[in-house]
Design a protein around this motif. Structure first.
Motif, short mmCIF file in Angstrom:
data_model
loop_
_atom_site.label_atom_id
_atom_site.label_comp_id
_atom_site.label_asym_id
_atom_site.label_seq_id
_atom_site.Cartn_x
_atom_site.Cartn_y
_atom_site.Cartn_z
N VAL A 51 69.33 47.38 35.58
CA VAL A 51 67.94 47.86 35.48
C VAL A 51 67.91 49.38 35.54
O VAL A 51 67.17 50.04 34.79
CB VAL A 51 67.07 47.25 36.60
N GLU A 52 68.70 49.96 36.42
CA GLU A 52 68.76 51.42 36.55
C GLU A 52 69.22 52.05 35.23
O GLU A 52 68.65 53.05 34.78
CB GLU A 52 69.72 51.80 37.67
N LEU A 53 70.23 51.47 34.60
CA LEU A 53 70.75 52.02 33.35
C LEU A 53 69.71 51.88 32.23
O LEU A 53 69.58 52.77 31.38
CB LEU A 53 72.04 51.31 32.96
N TRP A 54 68.97 50.77 32.23
CA TRP A 54 67.93 50.61 31.21
C TRP A 54 66.84 51.66 31.39
O TRP A 54 66.36 52.24 30.40
CB TRP A 54 67.31 49.21 31.26
N ARG A 55 66.46 51.92 32.61
CA ARG A 55 65.43 52.93 32.84
C ARG A 55 65.92 54.32 32.44
O ARG A 55 65.12 55.18 32.08
CB ARG A 55 64.99 52.90 34.31
N GLY A 56 67.22 54.51 32.47
CA GLY A 56 67.77 55.76 31.96
C GLY A 56 67.60 55.89 30.46
O GLY A 56 67.44 57.00 29.94
N ILE A 57 67.64 54.77 29.75
CA ILE A 57 67.40 54.78 28.31
C ILE A 57 65.93 55.01 28.01
O ILE A 57 65.56 55.85 27.18
CB ILE A 57 67.86 53.45 27.67
N SER A 58 65.06 54.25 28.68
CA SER A 58 63.63 54.27 28.36
C SER A 58 62.90 55.45 28.99
O SER A 58 61.74 55.71 28.63
CB SER A 58 62.98 52.97 28.82
N GLY A 59 63.55 56.17 29.91
CA GLY A 59 62.89 57.28 30.58
C GLY A 59 61.87 56.85 31.60
O GLY A 59 61.00 57.64 31.99
N ASP A 60 61.95 55.62 32.07
CA ASP A 60 61.01 55.10 33.08
C ASP A 60 61.33 55.74 34.43
O ASP A 60 62.41 55.53 34.99
CB ASP A 60 61.15 53.58 33.16
N PRO A 61 60.39 56.51 35.01
CA PRO A 61 60.67 57.20 36.26
C PRO A 61 60.44 56.35 37.51
O PRO A 61 60.64 56.82 38.63
CB PRO A 61 59.68 58.37 36.23
N THR A 62 60.03 55.09 37.32
CA THR A 62 59.73 54.22 38.47
C THR A 62 60.96 54.06 39.35
O THR A 62 62.05 53.73 38.87
CB THR A 62 59.26 52.84 37.99
N GLN A 63 60.79 54.27 40.64
CA GLN A 63 61.91 54.12 41.58
C GLN A 63 62.27 52.65 41.73
O GLN A 63 61.40 51.77 41.73
CB GLN A 63 61.55 54.72 42.93
N LEU A 64 63.56 52.38 41.88
CA LEU A 64 64.01 51.02 42.15
C LEU A 64 63.55 50.59 43.54
O LEU A 64 63.43 51.42 44.44
CB LEU A 64 65.52 50.94 42.06
N PRO A 65 63.30 49.30 43.75
CA PRO A 65 62.96 48.84 45.10
C PRO A 65 64.13 49.07 46.04
O PRO A 65 65.29 49.08 45.61
CB PRO A 65 62.68 47.34 44.91
N PRO A 66 63.86 49.27 47.31
CA PRO A 66 64.96 49.57 48.25
C PRO A 66 65.94 48.41 48.37
O PRO A 66 65.55 47.24 48.27
CB PRO A 66 64.23 49.83 49.57
N GLN A 67 67.19 48.76 48.59
CA GLN A 67 68.23 47.76 48.80
C GLN A 67 68.46 47.66 50.31
O GLN A 67 69.11 48.51 50.92
CB GLN A 67 69.51 48.14 48.08
N THR A 68 67.94 46.59 50.90
CA THR A 68 67.98 46.44 52.34
C THR A 68 69.38 46.04 52.81
O THR A 68 70.02 45.17 52.21
CB THR A 68 66.97 45.37 52.80
N ALA A 69 69.83 46.68 53.86
CA ALA A 69 71.14 46.38 54.41
C ALA A 69 71.19 44.91 54.86
O ALA A 69 70.24 44.39 55.45
CB ALA A 69 71.44 47.29 55.60
N GLY A 70 72.29 44.26 54.55
CA GLY A 70 72.49 42.89 54.99
C GLY A 70 72.02 41.85 53.99
O GLY A 70 72.29 40.65 54.18
N THR A 71 71.30 42.24 52.94
CA THR A 71 70.85 41.27 51.95
C THR A 71 72.00 40.93 51.00
O THR A 71 72.86 41.76 50.71
CB THR A 71 69.67 41.81 51.12
N THR A 72 72.01 39.71 50.51
CA THR A 72 73.03 39.29 49.56
C THR A 72 72.68 39.84 48.17
O THR A 72 71.56 40.29 47.92
CB THR A 72 73.11 37.77 49.48
#
Length: 237
Positions: A51-72
């Motif tokens: 998703v991050e790489l795709w947003r780099g293509i499309s120029g979407d500045p929306t931040q990714l949701p946080p990656q919580t410690a301990g989640t699978t």
């Protein structure tokens, strides 16, 4: 304060004659091509990274949701359920003129020439090798002049809940209406009405799309999926 858009670029977005090989436009394509290369060569990466790489293509500045410690990884991936899925390899000119709705799926080897805005509605599915060409050229060769002359384009809009079959070509300025189906190998030269099935070169209406069939229920497919999900859940530690 953001830089003012050049007149040449503004003309391109409006579908008017503009010069694609100006330094400004060439630079934007080089940026996009580098981002596309990173996307296509990323290999086996997480859904978050894709998703991050795709947003780099499309120029979407929306931040990714946080990656919580301990989640699978599965739990983290669930945060991107509604983000579009674009199978590599994928190719486009600018990236920033592509707008994808939630739940869109684009299969392998799609090419989008996004001189003008290309919008794809939510839950729409693309087969492999689909090509959307919002770019076109003057018919007059004395105007066209290869890389020295101007070109133009036309916005492409694909509505929600469409199915675009493999190897379909959509030409500039086309609107494919909501819920429509375009048969594999078709060349779409005219607008497609909502909830119709078209096919051929040029694509022509075959019939209306069936609706209200509830086939996912009557076939047993949904019940089977729910049983599999329940079984998987019961096996988790």
């Amino acid at each position: 304060m953001p830089d003012e858009m050049s007149e040449n670029k503004a003309r391109s977005l409006r579908g008017e004659l503009y010069y694609a090989f100006s330094p400004e436009m060439a630079k934007e394509r080089y940026r996009c091509h580098a981002a596309v290369e990173r996307y296509n060569n990323a290999g086996d990466v997480s859904r978050r990274k894709r998703v991050e790489l795709w947003r780099g293509i499309s120029g979407d500045p929306t931040q990714l949701p946080p990656q919580t410690a301990g989640t699978t990884e599965d739990e983290d991936e669930a945060q991107f359920t509604h983000d579009p899925i674009i199978e590599p390899p994928f190719h486009c000119d600018y990236g920033t003129n592509i707008l994808l709705g939630s739940g869109v799926y684009i299969n392998f080897n799609c090419t989008i020439l996004d001189t003008c805005r290309v919008s794809i509605g939510a839950r729409t599915l693309f087969g492999p090798n689909v090509q959307l060409y919002s770019a076109t050229h003057p018919l007059d060769p004395e105007v066209r002049r290869g890389t020295e002359g101007p070109e133009m384009g036309g916005q492409i809009t694909v509505g929600e809940d469409c199915w675009i079959g493999g190897s379909v070509v959509v030409l500039p300025g086309i609107t494919v209406g909501k819920g429509a189906v375009v048969g594999a190998g078709s060349v779409v030269t005219k607008d497609v009405a909502p909830y119709t099935i078209v096919a051929g070169n040029p694509a022509r209406k075959l019939r209306d799309v069936p609706r209200g069939t509830k086939a996912e229920v009557t076939s047993g497919a949904l019940a089977a999926l729910e049983r599999d999900q329940a079984r998987e859940k019961s096996l988790r530690p």
